[in-house]
Write an enzyme that holds these catalytic residues in place. Structure first.
Site, PDB file in Angstrom:
ATOM      1  N   ARG A   1       0.839  -1.217   0.000  1.00  0.00           N
ATOM      2  CA  ARG A   1       0.000   0.000   0.000  1.00  0.00           C
ATOM      3  C   ARG A   1       0.873   1.266   0.000  1.00  0.00           C
ATOM      4  O   ARG A   1       0.603   2.228   0.710  1.00  0.00           O
ATOM      5  CB  ARG A   1      -0.915   0.030   1.226  1.00  0.00           C
ATOM      6  CG  ARG A   1      -1.940  -1.051   1.269  1.00  0.00           C
ATOM      7  CD  ARG A   1      -2.961  -0.923   0.139  1.00  0.00           C
ATOM      8  NE  ARG A   1      -4.063  -1.843   0.331  1.00  0.00           N
ATOM      9  CZ  ARG A   1      -4.020  -3.130   0.020  1.00  0.00           C
ATOM     10  NH1 ARG A   1      -2.937  -3.644  -0.536  1.00  0.00           N
ATOM     11  NH2 ARG A   1      -5.060  -3.902   0.232  1.00  0.00           N
TER      12      ARG A   1
ATOM     13  N   SER B   1     -10.535  -0.712   3.855  1.00  0.00           N
ATOM     14  CA  SER B   1      -9.697  -0.899   5.042  1.00  0.00           C
ATOM     15  C   SER B   1      -9.244   0.470   5.536  1.00  0.00           C
ATOM     16  O   SER B   1      -8.669   1.244   4.760  1.00  0.00           O
ATOM     17  CB  SER B   1      -8.440  -1.697   4.705  1.00  0.00           C
ATOM     18  OG  SER B   1      -8.756  -2.943   4.175  1.00  0.00           O
TER      19      SER B   1
ATOM     20  N   GLU C   1      -4.561   3.527   6.513  1.00  0.00           N
ATOM     21  CA  GLU C   1      -4.364   3.213   5.103  1.00  0.00           C
ATOM     22  C   GLU C   1      -4.968   4.329   4.255  1.00  0.00           C
ATOM     23  O   GLU C   1      -4.485   4.638   3.179  1.00  0.00           O
ATOM     24  CB  GLU C   1      -5.056   1.882   4.786  1.00  0.00           C
ATOM     25  CG  GLU C   1      -4.476   1.177   3.587  1.00  0.00           C
ATOM     26  CD  GLU C   1      -5.469   1.000   2.476  1.00  0.00           C
ATOM     27  OE1 GLU C   1      -5.137   1.373   1.348  1.00  0.00           O
ATOM     28  OE2 GLU C   1      -6.570   0.484   2.732  1.00  0.00           O
TER      29      GLU C   1
END
Ligand code: EPU
Length: 355
Positions: free
Chosen positions: A176, A251, A347
């Protein structure tokens, strides 16, 4: 494709004032942009540059608004990338290059690739957001990350007003993560992305436990890319809330990566804790498990909650402000820290608390 960069004519971008951003972020948070501009052709970026638009303030770039949280009314102008276009090019080695404009919807691109019989992104079905946002955070799901199929991208350099191509190596992809979240943060705007996909001899990824179990339950032992696509869509629909029903940004935190030592200490206390070995001596722990164990799954506080089927997803039950959502996230962070001595990192991009 509408090769946008070489198209000579494009309308002058219209700068609007006081634009409501609530419909443009999947958490559905109310925020108003003082200045807002929508780009549907890369040449418009050059026009903005020549008009001095970037001289005063660097804009917040918006794709599908599915991975950000507006904390308050943004000071910086908001620039929405809506460049469209798709183009397929067969290569001599049998692979296929699929190029798409930054404003294309990611899931529609995945669907398009399946319809054309192209393999490589079937595991990434139903990830919300746009093509341009995909490389920024190196989207990933069910054992595949964007970096596995990435060929290159074109980006606009805000300072020089020039377009530049970035290869996979230059993007420094991580979990990520990419150079666009670090060294190049606020410096470039992604205009299009090219993926390298397979036409034949697809390299299928079915090792991810949830996906494997699902295919087995359907008695599919020799899946096609379409089977994988359908399975991923079914799994995601069952576990993740649809932003059009309930505001969310997928998320909220990254899965933490622990050293062997930290991992062993924790495992001695929680032998049932799920984990995945990454690299030689590191372990990824599902943040969803930590959050659930800390008592947050399905918990609602005012207008904000933690999703009942996936504890890693923070949801807006209606009318939550950015600040309320942020405070909810801070409380989750604090309780995971107190319970496990682990720091969860967001995130989603939190817009409004940057320096
Ligand atoms: N789990 C729990 N409680 C829950 C949910 C999950 O304990 O409420 C545990 C289970 O043991 C489960 C494990 O966590 O086996 C992993 O759960 P899941 O397969 O749902 O994946 P995840 O690690 O929570 C990551 C990505 C998702 C991606 C899935 C599938 C991150 C931060 N998230 O979630 O990506 O869809 O894997 O590959 O890496 C996103 O980035 O927005 C996103 C949704």
């Amino acid at each position: 494709m509408p090769n946008a960069q070489t198209k000579s004519v494009s309308d002058k971008p219209v700068i609007r004032e006081n634009v409501n951003l609530a419909p443009l972020n999947t958490l559905g948070v109310e925020a108003v942009a003082r200045r807002f501009v929508e780009i549907d052709h890369p040449n418009q970026l050059r026009q903005l540059h020549d008009d001095g638009f970037f001289d005063r303030q660097i804009p917040i770039v918006l794709g599908g608004g599915s991975n950000l949280l507006f904390l308050n009314r943004p000071d910086r102008p908001v620039l929405k990338m809506s460049v469209s276009g798709r183009d397929i090019e067969a290569r001599e080695d049998g692979s296929v290059l699929l190029k798409a404009g930054a404003g294309e919807n990611w899931h529609q691109l995945v669907k398009h690739s399946i319809e054309k019989g192209l393999g490589g992104i079937e595991n990434l079905a139903l990830i919300p957001g746009t093509v341009g946002a995909a490389p920024i955070q190196n989207i990933g799901a069910y054992g595949v990350e964007l970096k596995d199929v990435f060929h290159n991208l074109t980006a606009f350099e805000i300072e020089t007003g020039k377009f530049r191509t970035y290869t996979a190596a230059e993007c420094n992809f991580g979990y990520r993560d990419s150079i666009f979240k670090r060294e190049l943060k606020n410096q470039v705007i992604v205009c299009d992305v090219t993926l390298q996909l397979t036409k034949n001899a697809h390299d299928l990824n079915v090792d991810y436990k949830g996906l494997n179990d699902h295919l087995e339950s359907k008695k599919i032992s020799d899946p096609t890319i379409k089977d994988i696509f359908n399975s991923v869509v079914e799994i995601r629909r069952a576990k993740l809330p649809d932003p059009s029903d309930i505001g969310n940004a997928g998320s909220f935190f990254k899965n933490p990566v622990l050293s062997e030592e930290q991992f062993e200490t924790l495992r001695s206390n929680y032998p049932e804790m799920p984990s995945y070995k990454v690299g030689d001596d590191e372990y990824k722990i599902p943040a969803a498990w930590l959050i659930e164990k800390a008592g947050w799954k399905g918990k609602r506080v005012g207008n904000v909650g933690t999703y009942k089927n996936q504890a890693l997803v923070i949801v807006n039950h209606g009318g939550a402000t950015g600040e309320e959502i942020y405070n909810h996230a801070l409380k989750i962070q604090e309780s995971v820290r107190n319970t496990f001595d682990i720091d969860l990192r967001p995130e989603v991009n939190i817009v409004g608390n940057e320096s």
